[in-house]
Design an enzyme around this catalytic site. Structure first.
Site, PDB file in Angstrom:
ATOM      1  N   LYS A 199       0.204  -8.273   0.180  1.00 19.22           N
ATOM      2  CA  LYS A 199       0.253  -9.505   1.362  1.00 19.22           C
ATOM      3  C   LYS A 199       0.386  -9.372   2.779  1.00 19.22           C
ATOM      4  CE  LYS A 199       2.187 -12.228  -2.468  1.00 19.22           C
ATOM      5  NZ  LYS A 199       1.917 -10.978  -3.249  1.00 19.22           N
TER       6      LYS A 199
HETATM    7  C1  LIG Z   1       1.857 -11.263  -4.777  1.00 19.52           C
HETATM    8  C2  LIG Z   1       1.881  -9.750  -5.761  1.00 19.52           C
HETATM    9  C3  LIG Z   1       1.098 -10.157  -6.513  1.00 19.52           C
HETATM   10  C4  LIG Z   1      -0.076 -10.591  -7.606  1.00 19.52           C
HETATM   11  O1  LIG Z   1      -1.136 -11.011  -6.749  1.00 19.52           O
HETATM   12  P1  LIG Z   1      -1.996 -13.026  -6.631  1.00 19.52           P
HETATM   13  O2  LIG Z   1      -2.690 -13.234  -4.892  1.00 19.52           O
HETATM   14  O3  LIG Z   1      -0.655 -13.322  -6.675  1.00 19.52           O
HETATM   15  O4  LIG Z   1      -2.389 -12.136  -8.110  1.00 19.52           O
HETATM   16  C5  LIG Z   1       1.110  -8.572  -7.108  1.00 19.52           C
HETATM   17  N1  LIG Z   1       1.842  -7.589  -6.933  1.00 19.52           N
HETATM   18  C6  LIG Z   1       2.524  -7.423  -6.250  1.00 19.52           C
HETATM   19  C7  LIG Z   1       3.210  -6.390  -5.577  1.00 19.52           C
HETATM   20  C8  LIG Z   1       2.711  -8.947  -5.038  1.00 19.52           C
HETATM   21  O5  LIG Z   1       3.239  -8.666  -4.195  1.00 19.52           O
END
Ligand SMILES: *Cc1c(COP(=O)(O)O)cnc(C)c1O
Length: 499
Positions: free
Chosen positions: A112
């Protein structure tokens, strides 16, 4: 003229890139999308010898073309700097015959960070471009990682406040501590007695509530979103698909033009959708492999065309993927239906009334052409972490393990020899309890103790940003029920800037 964005559900609702970023969500509940995706092309040749920031600038500038050169520079160089523990920003590591794209080198050790380091800059500049003088209040629902990354990104940014809602019992101890110890005068963190879907649905409801909007307007405040429903989060994620491709070309692992597969551990469908955008822009992508955990609604959808949330919500050790209502799927369906807004509005209506929809045969066919999907259960997640550690001396987190196992299923099912990149979305130190258990066996020690043990026994350094987490002061203790979130927000807003 600036590029035009529109609501997935109504092509009369239009916005400039800056307006779309500031609003976060379209007022009809739809998501903003550029309609003319087929016109947006970016040949990999153009990015040859570019570093990550130069690529990010080109890609983001292509979509957000009402940003000036100066605004793009400020945003990209402000975001991707020493906050990341490597100059590459997104390194790629070869593990056996596959490549692991490490997206966890930012401040909160999850992927993120890539989008949320830059979103605050994009939003501030977008506000300027819209000539808006209102205070922005960012509402964020988190399954654990978005919350912390958004708090870090927006911390102490003038003119913006941020409120994060996380499921009290749905995040790891490390994730929770990261959030409740967050500093910054403009940050607020609220635990909710519910799961991520409850939080996300409530946030979407509040963003679309006309009454609240008018009331806030009279106080010179407006809401926006830092969730991946905001297009300002999605577009920056395209960069690492391109940067990884370039790295493989440079390392002579592939020739320019060769196709590659990407395996993406998926929750809200933002990460993998950025891969789909990259493919539509001309990046040579063969399959986008959608990895799910036991909440395998996306696997079922890709294989059957039926999206059905009438099923239990399962808490897993890959909590950032514990999602049943995958928001960004709406954007994909918009493109797969050839931008048929009415059709999308109909599907979303079915979803809210029947908790279910079924797409038409054309879309079912396209889904299978572009994507492949399978899932990984809890036991397999542990086994995979252990196996990869023992075979390759590589420590992966639970989400990455889900992707790894899904890729094994894919090879087994298709025998496809295409070079493949697995997206690693979190550092193993974000989920040290599960990772330790997988490799060294169950332990009743606390997660923070296991973080130290994991480091000692694998020889890996604990990332600086989580070292000593247990000694930091808890600054946030708010909590509420999902149906009380509006009240809680009003309470926070009436208290002014000091939490
Ligand atoms: C947010 C997240 C995901 C999922 O990603 P999306 O874009 O919501 O599909 C997978 N792994 C981790 C560690 C995340 O923080």
């Amino acid at each position: 003229m600036a590029r035009s964005f529109e609501s997935t559900r109504n092509n009369h609702i239009k916005a400039t890139p800056s307006e779309a970023i500031v609003m976060g969500l379209s007022q009809d509940g739809g998501l903003f999308v550029p309609r003319d995706l087929s016109e947006i092309k970016l040949d990999t040749e153009v990015l040859k010898d570019n570093n990550f920031n130069q690529m990010a600038k080109k890609i983001i500038g292509t979509f957000f073309d009402d940003f000036t050169e100066e605004q793009l520079n400020e945003s990209v160089y402000g975001a991707y700097d020493e906050k990341f523990d490597t100059q590459e920003i997104v390194p790629v590591v070869k593990v056996g015959d596959t490549f692991i794209m490490e997206l966890f080198h930012g401040k909160t050790i999850a992927f993120k960070d890539i989008a949320l380091s830059i979103l605050p800059y994009l939003m501030k500049n977008a506000e300027k471009n819209c000539d808006s003088k209102e205070e922005i209040v960012i509402l964020t629902a988190t399954s654990g990682d978005t919350g912390k990354a958004a708090l870090e990104g927006f911390k102490d940014i003038q003119g913006i406040r941020i409120i994060v809602f996380y499921p009290e019992n749905g995040v790891s101890q490390v994730q929770k501590l990261q959030m409740v110890t967050q500093e910054g005068k403009n940050t607020h963190v609220v635990a909710i007695d519910g799961n991520f879907d409850d939080a996300q649905s409530a946030v979407k409801g509040i963003l679309n509530d006309e009454k609240i909007r008018l009331e806030l307007k009279s106080r010179n405040i407006k809401f926006s979103s830092a969730n991946s429903i905001n297009i300002g989060r999605l577009i920056p994620q395209i960069t690492y698909y391109y940067s990884t491709y370039e790295k493989l070309v440079k390392d002579k692992e592939i020739n320019r033009g060769d196709q590659v597969n990407f395996v993406v551990p998926t929750g809200n469908f933002g990460n993998i959708l950025a891969g789909y955008f990259a493919k539509r822009m001309g990046l040579p992508v063969n399959k986008l492999i959608c990895a799910a955990n036991e909440n395998n609604i996306l696997r079922d959808f890709i294989n059957t065309g039926i999206y059905d949330i009438n099923r239990p919500f399962i808490k897993t050790m890959s909590p950032s993927m514990d999602i049943l209502i995958s928001s960004n799927l709406e954007r994909l369906l918009y493109y797969l239906s050839d931008c048929d807004n009415n059709y999308i509005a109909g599907l979303m209506k079915d979803l809210s009334t029947n908790k279910k929809y079924e797409v038409n045969d054309t879309i079912k066919k396209k889904l299978k052409e572009e994507f492949w999907s399978s899932y990984c259960n809890e036991e397999e997640t542990l086994e995979t972490i252990k196996k990869v550690y023992q075979s390759f001396d590589y420590v992966m987190d639970t989400h990455t393990a889900v992707a790894y196992k899904t890729y094994e299923d894919y090879i087994h099912a298709t025998q496809d020899q295409t070079k493949t990149v697995i997206l690693s979305t979190a550092s193993p130190f974000k989920f040290p309890g599960s990772v330790y258990k997988a490799i060294f066996g169950a332990s009743d020690q606390s997660e923070l103790t296991l973080m130290l043990s994991l480091s000692e026994r694998t020889g890996l350094m604990i990332p600086k940003v989580v070292d000593g987490l247990g000694n930091r002061e808890v600054l946030h203790t708010r909590s509420c029920a999902p149906e009380k979130m509006t009240n809680e927000i009003m309470l926070i807003l009436s208290e002014g800037q000091d939490d």
